[in-house]
Design a protein around this motif. Sequence first.
Motif, PDB file in Angstrom:
ATOM      1  N   ALA A 161     -68.355  29.331  31.956  1.00 44.42           N
ATOM      2  CA  ALA A 161     -68.894  30.867  32.028  1.00 44.42           C
ATOM      3  C   ALA A 161     -69.361  31.545  30.908  1.00 44.42           C
ATOM      4  O   ALA A 161     -70.491  31.838  31.098  1.00 44.42           O
ATOM      5  CB  ALA A 161     -67.866  31.818  32.623  1.00 44.42           C
ATOM      6  N   GLU A 162     -68.787  31.357  29.649  1.00 39.83           N
ATOM      7  CA  GLU A 162     -69.357  31.993  28.546  1.00 39.83           C
ATOM      8  C   GLU A 162     -70.524  31.133  28.043  1.00 39.83           C
ATOM      9  O   GLU A 162     -71.573  31.745  27.667  1.00 39.83           O
ATOM     10  CB  GLU A 162     -68.377  31.873  27.389  1.00 39.83           C
ATOM     11  CG  GLU A 162     -68.927  32.611  26.299  1.00 39.83           C
ATOM     12  CD  GLU A 162     -67.698  32.706  25.120  1.00 39.83           C
ATOM     13  OE1 GLU A 162     -68.033  33.001  24.015  1.00 39.83           O
ATOM     14  OE2 GLU A 162     -66.453  32.210  25.449  1.00 39.83           O
ATOM     15  N   LEU A 163     -70.716  29.821  28.254  1.00 40.13           N
ATOM     16  CA  LEU A 163     -71.895  28.941  27.790  1.00 40.13           C
ATOM     17  C   LEU A 163     -73.015  29.341  28.789  1.00 40.13           C
ATOM     18  O   LEU A 163     -74.242  29.290  28.316  1.00 40.13           O
ATOM     19  CB  LEU A 163     -71.573  27.671  27.866  1.00 40.13           C
ATOM     20  CG  LEU A 163     -70.535  27.026  26.858  1.00 40.13           C
ATOM     21  CD1 LEU A 163     -70.074  25.484  27.056  1.00 40.13           C
ATOM     22  CD2 LEU A 163     -71.343  27.047  25.506  1.00 40.13           C
ATOM     23  N   ARG A 164     -72.853  29.781  30.035  1.00 37.56           N
ATOM     24  CA  ARG A 164     -73.751  29.983  30.860  1.00 37.56           C
ATOM     25  C   ARG A 164     -74.505  31.284  30.598  1.00 37.56           C
ATOM     26  O   ARG A 164     -75.668  31.587  30.951  1.00 37.56           O
ATOM     27  CB  ARG A 164     -73.327  29.839  32.368  1.00 37.56           C
ATOM     28  CG  ARG A 164     -72.906  28.483  32.847  1.00 37.56           C
ATOM     29  CD  ARG A 164     -72.857  28.534  34.451  1.00 37.56           C
ATOM     30  NE  ARG A 164     -71.588  29.281  34.890  1.00 37.56           N
ATOM     31  CZ  ARG A 164     -70.387  28.749  34.944  1.00 37.56           C
ATOM     32  NH1 ARG A 164     -70.500  27.317  35.161  1.00 37.56           N
ATOM     33  NH2 ARG A 164     -69.446  29.423  35.460  1.00 37.56           N
ATOM     34  N   THR A 165     -73.663  32.331  30.284  1.00 33.13           N
ATOM     35  CA  THR A 165     -74.170  33.656  30.236  1.00 33.13           C
ATOM     36  C   THR A 165     -74.227  34.387  28.936  1.00 33.13           C
ATOM     37  O   THR A 165     -75.182  35.229  28.852  1.00 33.13           O
ATOM     38  CB  THR A 165     -73.336  34.537  30.960  1.00 33.13           C
ATOM     39  OG1 THR A 165     -71.917  34.597  30.659  1.00 33.13           O
ATOM     40  CG2 THR A 165     -73.176  34.287  32.627  1.00 33.13           C
TER      41      THR A 165
END
Length: 516
Positions: A108-112
């Motif tokens: 999720a962090e890598l996406r956003t």
Amino acid sequence: MPNRAAAHTKGRASVLAALTATVLTVTGSPALAAPDGDHPMNRAFARAAAEFDVPRDLLTAVGYGETRLDGHAGRPSQAGGYGVMHLVSNPTNRSLERAAALTGKPLAELRTDTAANILGGAAVLRSYADKLGLDARDRDDIDAWYPAVARYGGAQEPADALHADTVYAFLANGLKAVVPGGELISVTSRPVSPHKGALSAAVHTQSPDYPSARWVAASPNNFTAGRSAKINKVVVHVTQGSYAGSISWFQNPTAEVSAHYVVRSSDGEITQMVRDKDTAYHARSANSSALGIEHEGFIDDPSWFTDTMYRSSAALTKHLCDRYGIPKDRAHIIGHSEAPGNDHTDPGPYWDWNRYMQLVGGDTRGGEGADGLSFPSYAAQRSGSTGAQVKAVQQLLNEQGYSAGAVDGSFGPATKTAVMAYQAARGLDADGVVGARTWTALLSAGATPTLQQGTSGDGVKRLQRSLTAALGSTVAIDGTFGPTTATAVRGYQTSRGLTADGIVGPATWTALQTGR
């Protein structure tokens, strides 16, 4: 891919001349190798480059080639890629998951999160360099990274070189980009001679249908051989991703999507992926009769729509229209959003239709006969939709006493309110979306003369428009009630439980005007 020794024994191949001639904003200032605390994206690139020993300018150019350094608020690209570095998660490209394993960052962090995404991109790029056997000395040589950059693009050979060539063109020409938030990101121009290794021997096949284009075949899973209808339109798309990424996605057998042609933003290069004679999967019910052209970029960022892209694409469209007898008007050269049964919004509000149609050499106005109401199909229009069909909705609503505001082709709050009021008055679901039933009611409104084979005039045109919307298939809008129109009338009457006599009397008009 070659190992490090093999890469050094190969002659240094120059970047393709067409790419190095790409017109970019060139800066003669030094690269921003030590950005300060007021520049978060610069800082993220510097930190990621240092942590994974990837040249900062190379990392930046890779990101710029993928997304123009716009993370699009964490929304995925067509191929399932996220963030400024376009970390991908699909069945054949798992660079997002690879980045998570290498950095320890949650998906999720890598996406956003932009900083995490850039760190993940650096980690993935470094992992490809390690597989190639690049040591610390090699990693200091920006030209040695070419095969790793090619791998990062995710395409199959020989298309994988397209991504790397684009990145090295950005390095050769330099770039300046103002990213969302106003931060300036720059890369200094430099001479480049990438170590292409085995990729220098890649043979690019010429398109069998358009000699100016390359040929890279889409997966057979993503199109159908042959056609069930005559080619009669061109559909303009925007990839929601990069050129190489879209080519890769159409090669992916799990994608179940494709287009006939893909056009690159930077230099207008074109790659054909499906033969004209075959049915690409790009516009749902229009597939059988349409040729699809994808344009590299994102609909909310006009910087992708370069003059070179417009001119190259328009030349292709002109060629296709001339070859297949397609009228050069906005009834036959349409956006994805205007194709029947589609819920897409591309090419979006920044696509300059007037300019494009002028370059094609066609009619810039919408509809057959340029009446602004006649189209070969009627796509669903909703909040956020733009274009000629929204103008038609607004015109019809205003004419029928429902104030939709200015006829400007932008489906905003006033248009939605008017649509909902109209739907409620006609006993339709008041959802504010102009689908087939609302289109049918809007287009058929007016006088109700008895029409039958042999009659002609504006009433017949109105009938033909409403039948096109109601049936979801094109009824020629020529104002003449001939055998084809009679067949369409009988088909409509049968499907609605009416007497199928081919005569349009009160019962048929009532059904049409209530959106049945």
